[in-house]
Design a protein around this motif. Structure first.
Motif, PDB file in Angstrom:
ATOM      1  N   PRO A  60      -7.796   4.139  -5.736  1.00 15.15           N
ATOM      2  CA  PRO A  60      -8.064   5.661  -5.707  1.00 15.15           C
ATOM      3  C   PRO A  60      -7.950   6.316  -4.455  1.00 15.15           C
ATOM      4  O   PRO A  60      -8.096   5.434  -3.420  1.00 15.15           O
ATOM      5  N   VAL A  61      -8.009   7.579  -4.474  1.00 17.49           N
ATOM      6  CA  VAL A  61      -7.903   8.209  -3.042  1.00 17.49           C
ATOM      7  C   VAL A  61      -9.037   9.062  -2.728  1.00 17.49           C
ATOM      8  O   VAL A  61      -9.119   9.622  -1.646  1.00 17.49           O
TER       9      VAL A  61
ATOM     10  N   PRO B 224      -9.292   6.753   3.203  1.00 15.94           N
ATOM     11  CA  PRO B 224      -8.258   8.057   3.462  1.00 15.94           C
ATOM     12  C   PRO B 224      -7.372   7.673   4.678  1.00 15.94           C
ATOM     13  O   PRO B 224      -7.710   7.054   5.396  1.00 15.94           O
ATOM     14  N   ASN B 225      -6.141   8.613   4.415  1.00 12.88           N
ATOM     15  CA  ASN B 225      -5.138   8.346   5.372  1.00 12.88           C
ATOM     16  C   ASN B 225      -4.586   6.799   5.550  1.00 12.88           C
ATOM     17  O   ASN B 225      -4.474   6.494   6.694  1.00 12.88           O
TER      18      ASN B 225
ATOM     19  N   VAL C  36       4.103   6.232   8.507  1.00 16.73           N
ATOM     20  CA  VAL C  36       4.178   7.000   7.134  1.00 16.73           C
ATOM     21  C   VAL C  36       2.729   6.745   6.570  1.00 16.73           C
ATOM     22  O   VAL C  36       2.312   5.912   6.280  1.00 16.73           O
ATOM     23  N   TYR C  37       2.280   8.231   6.336  1.00 16.09           N
ATOM     24  CA  TYR C  37       0.917   8.124   5.840  1.00 16.09           C
ATOM     25  C   TYR C  37       0.943   8.578   4.228  1.00 16.09           C
ATOM     26  O   TYR C  37       1.519   9.446   3.758  1.00 16.09           O
ATOM     27  N   ALA C  38       0.470   7.634   3.411  1.00 23.00           N
ATOM     28  CA  ALA C  38       0.398   7.918   1.892  1.00 23.00           C
ATOM     29  C   ALA C  38      -0.623   6.583   1.396  1.00 23.00           C
ATOM     30  O   ALA C  38      -0.484   5.564   1.908  1.00 23.00           O
ATOM     31  N   ARG C  39      -1.165   6.965   0.352  1.00 27.88           N
ATOM     32  CA  ARG C  39      -1.667   5.825  -0.632  1.00 27.88           C
ATOM     33  C   ARG C  39      -0.922   4.814  -1.150  1.00 27.88           C
ATOM     34  O   ARG C  39       0.150   5.172  -1.538  1.00 27.88           O
TER      35      ARG C  39
ATOM     36  N   ASP D  53      -7.504   3.779 -13.084  1.00 29.77           N
ATOM     37  CA  ASP D  53      -7.918   5.187 -13.615  1.00 29.77           C
ATOM     38  C   ASP D  53      -7.081   5.372 -14.828  1.00 29.77           C
ATOM     39  O   ASP D  53      -5.926   5.432 -14.772  1.00 29.77           O
ATOM     40  N   PRO D  54      -7.483   5.397 -16.011  1.00 27.65           N
ATOM     41  CA  PRO D  54      -6.701   5.359 -17.198  1.00 27.65           C
ATOM     42  C   PRO D  54      -5.873   6.654 -17.465  1.00 27.65           C
ATOM     43  O   PRO D  54      -4.885   6.755 -17.915  1.00 27.65           O
ATOM     44  N   ALA D  55      -6.469   7.709 -16.734  1.00 28.00           N
ATOM     45  CA  ALA D  55      -5.723   8.996 -16.665  1.00 28.00           C
ATOM     46  C   ALA D  55      -4.337   8.916 -16.025  1.00 28.00           C
ATOM     47  O   ALA D  55      -3.310   9.550 -16.140  1.00 28.00           O
ATOM     48  N   HIS D  56      -3.930   7.847 -15.043  1.00 26.88           N
ATOM     49  CA  HIS D  56      -2.886   7.350 -14.390  1.00 26.88           C
ATOM     50  C   HIS D  56      -2.127   6.318 -15.020  1.00 26.88           C
ATOM     51  O   HIS D  56      -1.077   5.975 -14.389  1.00 26.88           O
TER      52      HIS D  56
END
Ligand code: BES
Ligand code: ZN
Length: 451
Positions: free
Chosen positions: A88-89, A427-428, A109-112, A27-30
């Protein structure tokens, strides 16, 4: 020198800092976030004692982070690879806790990116730092190469490895970006599928049309996408692309026998991991063969027409399907692209134009487990986990493995610490914290034994 418990605690806290950076490479926005993650990695490599670090930029791509320590004369050199970018999420509403706020629940631990691949990359960094703090030196020479484009095709690293390969000269690569077969079973991955990913673009009428006024006479691109896709893959899971299977190599009988001995419960896999009423795919192949040793075609999303809430009667002018092929040895990505393109041409219905635009591609890879680098890794993992190491393959793709083999002539040791229920790309996403700790111990022990 820190005691092991404080070291591990600090390692976790540092990982959580990294997980807070939304480094979504596609994602170019990131772009700025991806850069921040690269800076964070580079600082980590410095703290781990690398004598030289560098961010390597290839064109407009996300930086490769490089770091080296070459003070172990006469000892082997290892190329440690990982990636700091994430997927992406979406769908966001499915996350129990926000994807970039690492949250501990039941020992995870939960995170992308927790598992894929920030958690596993940090294992490599911290294992090296641990040895450096303890001994003031390392048992082997180390070159880190951590990329930020793995999840969107890895163009920069491919170009760099091809053009500047001599700077990466090493005896073997170590990659922590795969899974364990089961929570207590240390695992080494010996095969990955390749991939061809692209947009199937279908265009029909000059503009969106009223479906009542024109329906029946005007071609419908969304319908055409469906027709093309179902013509490319049958209900039996067989791909109907001419000559697609010509180069598919069957696993050796000994490898198949080893897979048959793995503790695999098909019913539990169906119910818990996949969560569907039935499993699908090619008849005559076991589930493990289907996901590890057979090619597939999948559709990831279809865009076109009206997909909002409520109803709108329209025939869309255009539709796009995101489509990928997974390839197995000895299939070749360039050849598969050509085969796919001509197959699409052959099955495109009347009244629309269809084309396939490649986004990225990577070759499948097989690793011969009969090498000292792999056997030593297996024994180090065995010692830390207290169970015999198993050899497995994975259906996922890590294109760099094939490139290291082709351009550097080195084997990759795939020590995976993810678990089958870590929700990669979903997700998750999570990482089992005990595996983070054991991963650091296992990699440190491995480097020690190699030295
Ligand atoms: N870590 C995964 C690949 C993987 C997953 C290997 C599970 C072994 C077990 C990697 O980050 C990944 O997801 N790769 C992409 C390929 C890329 C070219 C987009 C994939 O497999 O979809
Ligand atoms: Zn990954």
């Amino acid at each position: 020198m820190m005691d092991p418990a404080s070291f591990k605690k600090q390692a976790r806290e540092e990982l959580y800092e990294l997980l807070r950076i939304p480094s979504i490479s596609t994602d170019p926005a990131h772009k700025g976030d991806v850069q921040r993650a690269a800076d964070y990695i580079e600082a980590g490599l410095k703290r781990a004692g690398m004598t030289r670090t560098e961010q390597i930029r290839v064109g407009e791509g996300h930086p490769l982070v490089y770091g080296e320590w070459l003070g172990a004369e006469g000892r082997p050199t290892l190329l440690l690879y990982g990636h700091y970018d994430v997927q992406p999420v979406e769908p966001l509403e499915e996350w129990v806790s926000p994807p970039f706020e690492p949250t501990e629940r039941d020992g995870n631990v939960y995170a992308r990116g927790a598992c894929d691949d920030k958690g596993q990359t940090w294992i490599l960094v911290k294992a090296v730092e641990w040895l450096m703090q303890r001994d003031g030196r390392l048992p082997v020479n180390i070159k880190f190469l951590i990329e930020g484009e793995e999840e969107c095709g890895g163009e920069s690293i491919a170009a760099y490895v091809e053009e500047q390969g001599e700077r990466l000269a090493a005896d073997a690569a170590v990659i922590c970006d795969s899974e364990m077969f089961a929570p207590e079973l240390p695992s080494i991955c010996t095969g990955l599928r390749g991939i061809v990913y692209g947009d199937l673009v279908v265009e029909g009428p000059r503009t969106d049309l009223h479906s009542g006024v024109y329906g029946g006479a005007a071609p419908n691109p969304v319908m055409a996408v469906a027709e093309i896709l179902t013509a490319l893959k049958g209900r039996d899971g067989k791909i109907s692309i001419p000559h697609f299977y010509d180069r598919v190599a069957e696993p050796a009988p000994e490898e198949m026998e080893a897979w048959a001995r793995l503790p695999f419960d098909e019913e539990e896999y169906r119910a818990k991991e996949v969560g569907s009423p039935e499993l699908t795919g090619e008849a005559g192949y076991s589930v493990l063969e289907r996901v590890w040793a057979r090619p597939t075609l999948e559709v990831h999303g279809i865009r076109g027409g009206f997909t909002g809430d409520g109803a709108k009667t329209v025939i869309p002018a255009r539709a796009v399907a995101k489509v990928s092929l997974r390839l197995v040895a000895d299939q070749r990505p360039e050849e598969a692209v050509e085969q796919l393109k001509s197959a699409i041409e052959g099955v495109t219905p009347m009244g629309v134009r269809a084309r396939f635009e490649v986004l990225h591609a990577g070759a499948p890879s097989l690793v011969n487990p009969d090498s000292a680098f792999i056997r030593t890794a297996a024994s180090a993992m065995e010692e830390v986990f207290g169970n015999k190491t198993v050899y497995m393959r994975s259906g996922g793709s890590i294109p760099i493995v094939g490139l290291f083999d082709r351009h550097l002539g080195i084997p990759s040791v795939l020590m995976g610490f993810g678990l089958p229920d870590d929700n990669l790309h979903a997700p998750n996403e999570k990482f089992y914290l005990a595996n983070f700790d054991r991963g650091i111990e296992a990699v440190a022990l491995y480097l020690e034994r190699l030295g």
